[in-house]
Design a protein around this motif. Structure first.
Motif, PDB file in Angstrom:
ATOM      1  N   VAL A 135     -32.605 -36.218  27.523  1.00  0.00           N
ATOM      2  CA  VAL A 135     -31.483 -35.670  27.062  1.00  0.00           C
ATOM      3  C   VAL A 135     -31.050 -34.390  27.701  1.00  0.00           C
ATOM      4  O   VAL A 135     -31.607 -33.374  27.783  1.00  0.00           O
ATOM      5  N   THR A 136     -29.738 -34.505  28.074  1.00  0.00           N
ATOM      6  CA  THR A 136     -29.031 -33.181  29.057  1.00  0.00           C
ATOM      7  C   THR A 136     -27.740 -33.273  28.901  1.00  0.00           C
ATOM      8  O   THR A 136     -26.963 -34.050  28.628  1.00  0.00           O
ATOM      9  N   ASP A 137     -27.192 -31.954  29.000  1.00  0.00           N
ATOM     10  CA  ASP A 137     -25.491 -31.761  29.294  1.00  0.00           C
ATOM     11  C   ASP A 137     -25.216 -31.712  30.533  1.00  0.00           C
ATOM     12  O   ASP A 137     -24.126 -31.765  31.020  1.00  0.00           O
ATOM     13  N   GLY A 138     -26.121 -32.011  31.811  1.00  0.00           N
ATOM     14  CA  GLY A 138     -25.738 -32.099  33.045  1.00  0.00           C
ATOM     15  C   GLY A 138     -25.391 -31.022  33.825  1.00  0.00           C
ATOM     16  O   GLY A 138     -24.721 -31.049  34.790  1.00  0.00           O
ATOM     17  N   GLN A 139     -25.542 -29.746  33.089  1.00  0.00           N
ATOM     18  CA  GLN A 139     -25.175 -28.683  33.820  1.00  0.00           C
ATOM     19  C   GLN A 139     -26.324 -27.876  34.530  1.00  0.00           C
ATOM     20  O   GLN A 139     -26.218 -26.967  35.166  1.00  0.00           O
ATOM     21  N   SER A 140     -27.605 -28.598  34.593  1.00  0.00           N
ATOM     22  CA  SER A 140     -28.548 -27.891  35.118  1.00  0.00           C
ATOM     23  C   SER A 140     -28.823 -28.379  36.722  1.00  0.00           C
ATOM     24  O   SER A 140     -28.643 -29.709  36.993  1.00  0.00           O
ATOM     25  N   PRO A 141     -28.889 -27.524  37.560  1.00  0.00           N
ATOM     26  CA  PRO A 141     -29.184 -27.805  39.029  1.00  0.00           C
ATOM     27  C   PRO A 141     -30.502 -28.761  39.160  1.00  0.00           C
ATOM     28  O   PRO A 141     -31.455 -28.248  38.615  1.00  0.00           O
ATOM     29  N   MET A 142     -30.067 -29.423  40.321  1.00  0.00           N
ATOM     30  CA  MET A 142     -31.438 -30.509  40.367  1.00  0.00           C
ATOM     31  C   MET A 142     -31.647 -30.469  42.120  1.00  0.00           C
ATOM     32  O   MET A 142     -30.735 -30.522  42.738  1.00  0.00           O
ATOM     33  N   GLY A 186     -26.742 -38.291  27.977  1.00  0.00           N
ATOM     34  CA  GLY A 186     -25.936 -37.046  28.406  1.00  0.00           C
ATOM     35  C   GLY A 186     -24.766 -36.628  27.164  1.00  0.00           C
ATOM     36  O   GLY A 186     -23.998 -37.566  26.715  1.00  0.00           O
ATOM     37  N   ILE A 187     -24.660 -35.584  27.192  1.00  0.00           N
ATOM     38  CA  ILE A 187     -23.672 -34.762  26.314  1.00  0.00           C
ATOM     39  C   ILE A 187     -22.365 -34.921  27.086  1.00  0.00           C
ATOM     40  O   ILE A 187     -22.179 -34.304  28.088  1.00  0.00           O
ATOM     41  N   ASP A 188     -21.283 -35.529  26.320  1.00  0.00           N
ATOM     42  CA  ASP A 188     -20.057 -35.820  27.031  1.00  0.00           C
ATOM     43  C   ASP A 188     -19.936 -36.401  28.299  1.00  0.00           C
ATOM     44  O   ASP A 188     -19.158 -36.091  28.863  1.00  0.00           O
ATOM     45  N   PHE A 189     -20.968 -37.410  28.504  1.00  0.00           N
ATOM     46  CA  PHE A 189     -20.941 -38.172  29.710  1.00  0.00           C
ATOM     47  C   PHE A 189     -19.721 -39.345  29.630  1.00  0.00           C
ATOM     48  O   PHE A 189     -19.493 -39.713  28.362  1.00  0.00           O
ATOM     49  N   ASP A 190     -19.071 -39.632  30.457  1.00  0.00           N
ATOM     50  CA  ASP A 190     -18.279 -40.763  30.585  1.00  0.00           C
ATOM     51  C   ASP A 190     -18.833 -42.076  30.260  1.00  0.00           C
ATOM     52  O   ASP A 190     -19.840 -42.426  30.945  1.00  0.00           O
ATOM     53  N   ASP A 191     -18.034 -42.842  29.523  1.00  0.00           N
ATOM     54  CA  ASP A 191     -18.560 -43.981  29.284  1.00  0.00           C
ATOM     55  C   ASP A 191     -17.363 -45.066  29.086  1.00  0.00           C
ATOM     56  O   ASP A 191     -16.284 -44.774  28.431  1.00  0.00           O
ATOM     57  N   ASP A 192     -17.521 -46.154  30.067  1.00  0.00           N
ATOM     58  CA  ASP A 192     -16.106 -46.997  29.861  1.00  0.00           C
ATOM     59  C   ASP A 192     -16.346 -48.095  28.726  1.00  0.00           C
ATOM     60  O   ASP A 192     -15.263 -48.443  28.242  1.00  0.00           O
ATOM     61  N   GLU A 193     -17.335 -48.430  28.205  1.00  0.00           N
ATOM     62  CA  GLU A 193     -17.823 -49.318  27.263  1.00  0.00           C
ATOM     63  C   GLU A 193     -17.251 -48.569  25.794  1.00  0.00           C
ATOM     64  O   GLU A 193     -16.626 -49.625  24.907  1.00  0.00           O
ATOM     65  N   PHE A 194     -17.547 -47.464  25.638  1.00  0.00           N
ATOM     66  CA  PHE A 194     -17.329 -46.846  24.212  1.00  0.00           C
ATOM     67  C   PHE A 194     -15.844 -46.796  23.907  1.00  0.00           C
ATOM     68  O   PHE A 194     -15.630 -47.448  22.636  1.00  0.00           O
ATOM     69  N   ASN A 249     -24.073 -34.421  39.159  1.00  0.00           N
ATOM     70  CA  ASN A 249     -25.283 -34.847  38.330  1.00  0.00           C
ATOM     71  C   ASN A 249     -25.081 -36.159  37.633  1.00  0.00           C
ATOM     72  O   ASN A 249     -25.980 -36.939  37.533  1.00  0.00           O
ATOM     73  N   GLU A 250     -23.957 -36.408  36.994  1.00  0.00           N
ATOM     74  CA  GLU A 250     -23.672 -37.614  36.448  1.00  0.00           C
ATOM     75  C   GLU A 250     -23.413 -38.735  37.191  1.00  0.00           C
ATOM     76  O   GLU A 250     -24.169 -39.779  36.872  1.00  0.00           O
ATOM     77  N   ALA A 251     -23.183 -38.526  38.331  1.00  0.00           N
ATOM     78  CA  ALA A 251     -23.165 -39.459  39.427  1.00  0.00           C
ATOM     79  C   ALA A 251     -24.322 -39.957  39.770  1.00  0.00           C
ATOM     80  O   ALA A 251     -24.812 -41.091  40.103  1.00  0.00           O
ATOM     81  N   PHE A 252     -25.305 -38.813  40.095  1.00  0.00           N
ATOM     82  CA  PHE A 252     -26.666 -39.189  40.572  1.00  0.00           C
ATOM     83  C   PHE A 252     -27.587 -39.812  39.333  1.00  0.00           C
ATOM     84  O   PHE A 252     -28.200 -40.601  39.884  1.00  0.00           O
ATOM     85  N   TYR A 253     -27.336 -39.448  38.292  1.00  0.00           N
ATOM     86  CA  TYR A 253     -27.973 -40.141  36.989  1.00  0.00           C
ATOM     87  C   TYR A 253     -27.539 -41.753  37.096  1.00  0.00           C
ATOM     88  O   TYR A 253     -28.607 -42.583  36.916  1.00  0.00           O
ATOM     89  N   HIS A 254     -26.332 -42.040  37.481  1.00  0.00           N
ATOM     90  CA  HIS A 254     -25.970 -43.415  37.228  1.00  0.00           C
ATOM     91  C   HIS A 254     -26.776 -44.138  38.682  1.00  0.00           C
ATOM     92  O   HIS A 254     -26.978 -45.316  38.650  1.00  0.00           O
TER      93      HIS A 254
END
Length: 794
Positions: A130-137, A160-168, A182-187
């Motif tokens: 569970v993350t907000d995607g703001q932490s450096p990796m 992810g908090i406020d991650f983009d979702d095409d299905e929602f 970060n969001e692109a890397f998680y995908h």
């Protein structure tokens, strides 16, 4: 995670929209706590979890202790079966100003989980980030991490908090650069895994409230299936070792417990600690007392004394221990003692005994009761499997069901049920369902909705109670318009499926209780953060399908026109004229009968009544001093409720005269349907009306017998027939009796007749048969029927 956000709350009862402010950490922790609550709720020992934090001030993990590095990653809650303390620790979390690497936390989680499950290779492994995607990796060598997770068969879910979702769908505007990367890397990370998923938190919170079923495996209980008498004829009987398990089981909502605030002791009050309200669960306790005031020789009328003295009442109660009591069963107004706690049970033997077979088409599904059980052959005995399979195959091919008697343990009460054969690809088995005994069936008889019979015994074809052809046609259209078999979604082949699916129909009571329980444990204040609305899946089958409503709209209007449906206005209560005595309301301040002690009247003139009269009910009558008679003006008024009478202990209201009973005598008849036998004997005593009396009682008997619910008067009608036959034989009305009996038989044996009554007539034999020639000749009469002919007709 310390950024604040506005969260929408359920509207108020007035419909006003409201919101609340909370941090991203508080909002996302709701998902974590709900997931953990699911494990607590199910109570399975294999549901275990741990919590690892990244971005914490402390650094405490197994890799750091061995090799260093992995800063600001700590094992906050070790892996174990969760409980309420786990949720309390999560509530204590606060946003941190430190930054931690999610990949470091993922590696620590993989290593910690692998060490804990070293000897539990069959357990399912899951990791949720569970993350907000703001932490450096640091994303170097992330492929090695993916390879390790695939080898251990670990599934990864990233919330992810406020991650983009095409299905929602959901898209965040003005997103920071680091969050986009970060969001692109998680995908990219989850797509490389065998089992990976990325989702937005708002959708995860919605889906976690979706109803799901708790899967439970029923334990296999051993028993014996018998076919034939194994004691008397063992060479012709079969015994098969089988196992029974539940196929269906009634699910109930979690029961609520009662708690109260625990009072502090003197020692606890002296300790200077932070005040905390402690609640303790209330438990039931039973105590047994004997009321000595109810023993013989001691009469106590509590209504007379009106005593509410609890101390006197307690003096008559004597406490006894449970060991001093014996069990008893109510028997009328007394009790039958049973010192052993129960009477001797039947001498039954454990097992399932097949009593017989019948065709499956004769099975009445409405009589099935209780839960369904699987009957399997013993998994460890191939010979038993072949034996049971042969019985199942034979029953399946013949299309029959078995009547079986089931005794769960030696000496237990037997149950009767039905066994149904099922042949699957890899296994043959039986299904058992309990059926009722004769004592369990409730039989109700109702008048026919299709066949109406007049008083003369004739079938009525046109009547307001019978539907016309137009009404039947329009009702058929209405039923067809509500067909929802093809109103569901389309399958893979493009064909519509039925709208209602039992596999997706959930019990709202169970899941709403579960949702309320989870929500109350997650939020700190139920008032400011009330219970959210039901999940749409629970409401899916509560409201009717909109397509069916639209399709039936025109047909409903046609039904209203054909059936002449009109709204019945509510009848207004008629206002009584002034001076009319009305009934007393429940909240009347003065009762009509108010008991008073007789001693208060001692030495005084007898009262007109012991009941004070409310001025709303009646006006006092004016009495002259010289005379007790009422004036002419008073006689015209409404009579008083309470008149002057000698004193009694309690005034008894005068009985109102019952209305005359309707004799049920139609015009032109001398025999009525209310008391036909009495009318018949009364008219015979008068003389000169024998022929008319015999004719009329025959019509009455036929009329009563062919009415609905005539069974309650069968005995009375048979008595009338006996009297009618005896009179016809003595008074030379033989032809009238014989014609009546033949007509009655034809009417009773018709489709809308009363065959049960005719069977009762046949049981009486010659006493209610046709009058034969030898029988009539003895009294100087004549009949056209011989003895054999009279017996054949009746």
């Amino acid at each position: 995670m310390g950024a604040t956000r506005s969260v929408k709350l359920p509207p108020t009862p007035n419909g006003e929209q409201r919101t609340t402010e909370m941090t991203n950490l508080e909002w996302s922790l709701q998902f974590v706590k709900l997931k953990i609550q699911e494990m607590i709720f199910n109570g399975r020992k294999t549901d275990q979890c741990g919590v690892i934090l990244f971005g914490s001030e402390e650094t405490e993990n197994i890799i750091h202790e061995k090799n260093g590095g992995y800063q600001h990653v700590s094992e906050y809650i070790p892996i174990a079966q969760p409980n309420s303390a786990t949720l309390a620790k999560l509530d204590a979390l606060q946003p941190s100003e430190y930054s931690g690497d999610p990949i470091d936390a993922l590696i620590v989680g993989i290593e910690t989980q692998d060490i804990y499950l070293n000897k539990k290779r069959t357990w399912t492994r899951k990791i949720v980030i569970v993350t907000d995607g703001q932490s450096p990796m640091e994303i170097e060598d992330w492929e090695a991490t993916v390879k390790k997770m695939n080898s251990l068969e670990i599934s990864l879910t990233i919330i992810g908090i406020d991650f983009d979702d095409d299905e929602f769908p959901f898209y965040e505007e003005d997103k920071s650069t680091i969050k986009v990367e970060n969001e692109a890397f998680y995908h990219k990370l989850t797509s490389a895994l065998d089992n990976g998923l990325v989702g937005t938190c708002i959708f995860a919170l919605q889906e976690i409230s979706r109803p799901d079923m708790k899967e439970t495996k029923s334990a296999l209980m051993g028993t014996v299936l018998r076919l034939g008498d194994v004691d008397v004829r063992p060479e012709e009987a079969i015994e098969i070792l089988v196992k029974a398990s539940k196929c269906t089981a009634l699910a109930r909502p979690k029961s609520w417990k009662k708690f109260c605030r625990r009072e502090k002791t003197d020692d606890e009050m002296q300790v200077d600690e932070e005040e905390m309200t402690v609640f303790a669960q209330l438990k039931m306790r039973s105590e047994y007392y004997i009321d000595r005031s109810t023993q013989e020789g001691e009469e106590q009328d509590k209504m007379d004394t009106g005593s509410d003295d609890e101390e006197d009442k307690d003096k008559n109660l004597e406490k006894v221990e449970k060991e001093q009591l014996i069990r008893g069963f109510k028997y009328g107004s007394t009790y039958a003692p049973c010192p052993d706690g129960q009477f001797r049970r039947l001498n039954t033997r454990k097992g399932i005994d097949i009593c017989g077979f019948f065709h499956a088409k004769n099975f009445r599904r409405e009589l099935a009761m209780g839960e369904v059980q699987y009957i399997w052959a013993d998994p460890g005995a191939p010979q038993q499997q072949v034996a049971l399979s042969s019985i199942v195959q034979a029953m399946f091919e013949k299309g029959v069901l078995a009547i079986a008697r089931w005794v769960s343990k030696d000496g237990m009460d037997p149950k009767m049920g039905v066994l149904q054969a099922h042949v699957d690809t890899n296994i043959d088995y039986l299904l058992w369902v309990q059926m009722p005994f004769a004592d369990d069936v409730r039989k109700y008889t109702f008048a026919s909705l299709e066949n109406l019979v007049s008083k003369n015994g004739e079938s009525v074809t046109k009547h307001p109670y019978l539907p016309t052809e137009d009404q039947l046609e329009v009702m058929g259209k209405f039923i067809d318009s509500m067909d929802i078999m093809d109103s569901g979604e389309k399958d893979d082949n493009g064909k519509p499926v039925p709208w209602y699916d039992t596999r997706k129909s959930y019990n709202p009571a169970i899941h709403r209780t579960k949702q309320a329980l989870f929500h109350s444990a997650v939020v700190n204040d139920i008032t400011s953060n009330p219970l959210p609305p039901l999940h749409p899946e629970l409401l899916k089958y509560i409201n009717p399908l909109q397509q069916a409503l639209e399709a039936s709209k025109d047909v409903i209007a046609e039904c209203k026109a054909v059936f002449k449906v009109k709204e019945v206005p509510k009848k207004a209560t008629k206002v009584r004229k002034d001076g009319h005595v009305r009934a007393v309301d429940e909240d009347e301040d003065i009762l009509l009968l108010d008991k008073k002690p007789a001693a208060s009247r001692k030495g005084k003139e007898p009262a007109a009544s012991q009941v004070p009269v409310s001025p709303k009910l009646a006006r006092p009558a004016k009495k002259s001093a010289a005379s007790d008679s009422e004036t002419e003006e008073e006689s015209d008024q409404e009579p008083l409720l309470l008149t002057k009478r000698p004193f009694n202990a309690l005034p008894t209201p005068e009985r109102s005269m019952s209305p005359d009973v309707d004799p049920g005598r139609a015009p032109g008849r001398i025999i009525g349907s209310t008391y036909p036998l009495r009318d018949f004997k009364t008219n015979l005593a008068q003389g000169d009306v024998v022929t008319k009396a015999v004719e009329d009682i025959g019509v009455i008997i036929k009329e009563v017998v062919l009415r609905p619910f005539a069974s309650r008067r069968h005995k009375e009608m048979i008595e009338c027939m006996i009297a009618m036959r005896d009179t016809s034989l003595k008074e030379d009305e033989i032809d009238a009796w014989n014609a009546f009996l033949k007509d009655l038989k034809e009417s009773c044996l018709r489709e809308a007749g009363n065959s049960e009554f005719w069977q009762e007539v046949q049981k009486l034999g010659r006493s209610l048969s046709l009058i034969s020639e030898p029988e009539a000749r003895k009294l100087g009469g004549h009949s056209q029927f011989s003895d054999s002919a009279s017996e054949a007709v009746s």
